[in-house]
Design a protein around this motif. Structure first.
Motif, PDB file in Angstrom:
ATOM      1  N   LYS A  91       0.596  -0.968  -0.221  1.00  0.00           N
ATOM      2  CA  LYS A  91       0.244   0.033   0.331  1.00  0.00           C
ATOM      3  C   LYS A  91       1.277   1.535  -0.023  1.00  0.00           C
ATOM      4  CE  LYS A  91      -4.346  -1.780   2.548  1.00  0.00           C
ATOM      5  NZ  LYS A  91      -5.341  -2.261   3.217  1.00  0.00           N
ATOM      6  N   VAL A  92       0.653   1.782  -0.859  1.00  0.00           N
ATOM      7  CA  VAL A  92       1.343   3.590  -1.083  1.00  0.00           C
ATOM      8  C   VAL A  92       0.490   4.680  -0.790  1.00  0.00           C
ATOM      9  CG1 VAL A  92       2.890   4.559  -2.651  1.00  0.00           C
ATOM     10  CG2 VAL A  92       2.600   2.094  -2.799  1.00  0.00           C
ATOM     11  N   LYS A  93       1.069   5.594   0.397  1.00  0.00           N
ATOM     12  CA  LYS A  93       0.766   6.980   0.100  1.00  0.00           C
ATOM     13  C   LYS A  93       1.116   7.661  -0.011  1.00  0.00           C
ATOM     14  CE  LYS A  93      -0.741   9.915   4.126  1.00  0.00           C
ATOM     15  NZ  LYS A  93      -2.321  10.743   3.231  1.00  0.00           N
ATOM     16  N   ARG A  94       1.422   8.508  -0.805  1.00  0.00           N
ATOM     17  CA  ARG A  94       2.427   9.765  -1.785  1.00  0.00           C
ATOM     18  C   ARG A  94       1.135  10.793  -0.849  1.00  0.00           C
ATOM     19  NH1 ARG A  94      -0.043   9.289  -7.511  1.00  0.00           N
ATOM     20  NH2 ARG A  94      -1.829   9.236  -5.831  1.00  0.00           N
ATOM     21  N   PHE A  95       2.833  11.684  -0.754  1.00  0.00           N
ATOM     22  CA  PHE A  95       2.505  12.600   0.249  1.00  0.00           C
ATOM     23  C   PHE A  95       2.121  14.413  -0.860  1.00  0.00           C
ATOM     24  CE2 PHE A  95       3.341  10.048   3.735  1.00  0.00           C
ATOM     25  CZ  PHE A  95       1.984  10.897   4.708  1.00  0.00           C
ATOM     26  N   ARG A  96       0.923  15.422  -0.164  1.00  0.00           N
ATOM     27  CA  ARG A  96       0.895  16.556  -1.392  1.00  0.00           C
ATOM     28  C   ARG A  96       1.519  17.641  -1.003  1.00  0.00           C
ATOM     29  NH1 ARG A  96      -5.764  15.668  -0.862  1.00  0.00           N
ATOM     30  NH2 ARG A  96      -4.273  16.012   1.482  1.00  0.00           N
ATOM     31  N   GLN A  97       1.380  18.573  -1.302  1.00  0.00           N
ATOM     32  CA  GLN A  97       1.917  20.111  -1.104  1.00  0.00           C
ATOM     33  C   GLN A  97       0.619  20.843  -1.751  1.00  0.00           C
ATOM     34  OE1 GLN A  97       5.697  21.119  -2.938  1.00  0.00           O
ATOM     35  NE2 GLN A  97       6.860  19.471  -1.571  1.00  0.00           N
ATOM     36  N   LYS A  98       0.766  21.835  -1.515  1.00  0.00           N
ATOM     37  CA  LYS A  98      -0.201  23.155  -2.001  1.00  0.00           C
ATOM     38  C   LYS A  98       0.825  23.645  -2.496  1.00  0.00           C
ATOM     39  CE  LYS A  98      -1.706  24.226   2.791  1.00  0.00           C
ATOM     40  NZ  LYS A  98      -2.666  24.607   3.305  1.00  0.00           N
ATOM     41  N   CYS A  99      -0.365  25.014  -3.242  1.00  0.00           N
ATOM     42  CA  CYS A  99       0.305  26.102  -4.110  1.00  0.00           C
ATOM     43  C   CYS A  99       0.919  27.624  -2.961  1.00  0.00           C
ATOM     44  CB  CYS A  99      -0.140  26.522  -5.284  1.00  0.00           C
ATOM     45  SG  CYS A  99      -0.025  27.648  -6.041  1.00  0.00           S
ATOM     46  N   LYS A 100       1.689  27.859  -3.267  1.00  0.00           N
ATOM     47  CA  LYS A 100       1.774  28.767  -1.960  1.00  0.00           C
ATOM     48  C   LYS A 100       1.050  29.825  -2.752  1.00  0.00           C
ATOM     49  CE  LYS A 100       6.729  29.869  -4.276  1.00  0.00           C
ATOM     50  NZ  LYS A 100       8.129  29.695  -3.705  1.00  0.00           N
ATOM     51  N   LYS A 101       1.026  30.714  -3.144  1.00  0.00           N
ATOM     52  CA  LYS A 101       0.126  31.605  -4.311  1.00  0.00           C
ATOM     53  C   LYS A 101      -1.012  31.821  -3.684  1.00  0.00           C
ATOM     54  CE  LYS A 101       4.665  32.852  -6.653  1.00  0.00           C
ATOM     55  NZ  LYS A 101       5.220  33.262  -7.253  1.00  0.00           N
ATOM     56  N   CYS A 102      -1.931  30.561  -4.299  1.00  0.00           N
ATOM     57  CA  CYS A 102      -3.222  30.551  -4.123  1.00  0.00           C
ATOM     58  C   CYS A 102      -3.271  30.440  -2.967  1.00  0.00           C
ATOM     59  CB  CYS A 102      -3.681  29.174  -4.604  1.00  0.00           C
ATOM     60  SG  CYS A 102      -3.527  29.875  -6.472  1.00  0.00           S
ATOM     61  N   VAL A 103      -4.631  31.126  -2.040  1.00  0.00           N
ATOM     62  CA  VAL A 103      -5.305  31.144  -0.947  1.00  0.00           C
ATOM     63  C   VAL A 103      -6.922  31.778  -0.790  1.00  0.00           C
ATOM     64  CG1 VAL A 103      -5.727  32.320   1.139  1.00  0.00           C
ATOM     65  CG2 VAL A 103      -3.301  32.612   0.130  1.00  0.00           C
ATOM     66  N   PRO A 104      -7.660  29.790  -1.004  1.00  0.00           N
ATOM     67  CA  PRO A 104      -7.329  28.700  -0.596  1.00  0.00           C
ATOM     68  C   PRO A 104      -6.428  28.436  -1.271  1.00  0.00           C
ATOM     69  CG  PRO A 104      -9.416  28.933  -0.262  1.00  0.00           C
ATOM     70  CD  PRO A 104      -9.031  30.439  -0.948  1.00  0.00           C
ATOM     71  N   SER A 105      -5.847  27.267  -0.727  1.00  0.00           N
ATOM     72  CA  SER A 105      -5.301  26.188  -2.141  1.00  0.00           C
ATOM     73  C   SER A 105      -5.493  24.950  -1.249  1.00  0.00           C
ATOM     74  CB  SER A 105      -3.506  26.168  -2.240  1.00  0.00           C
ATOM     75  OG  SER A 105      -2.730  26.263  -0.825  1.00  0.00           O
ATOM     76  N   GLN A 106      -5.939  24.263  -2.297  1.00  0.00           N
ATOM     77  CA  GLN A 106      -5.794  22.192  -2.007  1.00  0.00           C
ATOM     78  C   GLN A 106      -4.604  21.402  -2.046  1.00  0.00           C
ATOM     79  OE1 GLN A 106      -8.635  21.238  -5.151  1.00  0.00           O
ATOM     80  NE2 GLN A 106      -7.266  20.450  -5.816  1.00  0.00           N
ATOM     81  N   MET A 107      -4.177  20.879  -0.969  1.00  0.00           N
ATOM     82  CA  MET A 107      -3.495  19.579  -1.704  1.00  0.00           C
ATOM     83  C   MET A 107      -3.235  18.978  -2.645  1.00  0.00           C
ATOM     84  SD  MET A 107      -1.193  19.465   1.282  1.00  0.00           S
ATOM     85  CE  MET A 107      -1.082  20.356   2.847  1.00  0.00           C
TER      86      MET A 107
END
Length: 165
Positions: A83-99
């Protein structure tokens, strides 16, 4: 890359290491790092991937993308499961932003899964995989600061546990 591509690379790598059991792989966002279920083993790796904001289309590279694998061999059935979980990141320019989900180049999936199979050999078969020393392929600027506020793994307090060696 889609799950089928991860599975194809895993099958090729399993075959290269002469593992006769059947192994399968699935993405599982419910994985809790450092808390594998009973009978499961864990391997955590950092890797290089790219992200794209679904809102503004901004793209960025990251050499600190955490990937957590939980694996289990059911020797009686000659079956293994990853089983694999790939961790996400969110955009630093958009507020709010999604993962946003990471996008890995094929070469980096191959390196990730080669390292995973080496761990499977050690943890599930008690075998020495030998020295391979595959390294990740970087593209784009990778010397920028790590934005902990936008990193899902940092938010879970586990990002600093691994390196991308």
């Amino acid at each position: 890359m889609a799950l089928q591509e991860w599975d194809s690379v895993l099958q090729d790598t399993i075959e290269e290491h002469d593992i006769e059991d059947t192994w399968s792989i699935e993405f599982d966002d419910a994985i809790v790092p450092n808390h594998p279920a009973g009978g499961w083993q864990q391997y955590i790796s950092g890797a290089f991937a790219r992200f794209m904001c679904s809102k503004c289309k901004r793209a960025w590279p990251s050499k600190r993308v955490l990937v957590v694998f939980h694996m289990r061999l059911l020797a009686v059935e000659n079956k293994g499961m990853v089983k694999v979980k790939r961790f996400r990141q969110k955009c630093k320019k958009c507020v709010p932003s999604q993962m946003e989900e990471p996008h890995f180049k094929a070469e980096n999936i191959e390196v990730l899964l080669e390292k995973l199979v080496e761990k499977i050999l050690v943890k599930c078969y008690d075998k020495d995989p030998g020295e391979k020393n595959s390294s990740f392929h970087f593209d784009g600027r990778i010397d920028g600061p790590h934005e902990a506020a936008h990193c899902e793994a940092c938010q879970h307090g586990i990002c600093r546990q691994v390196t991308t060696k």
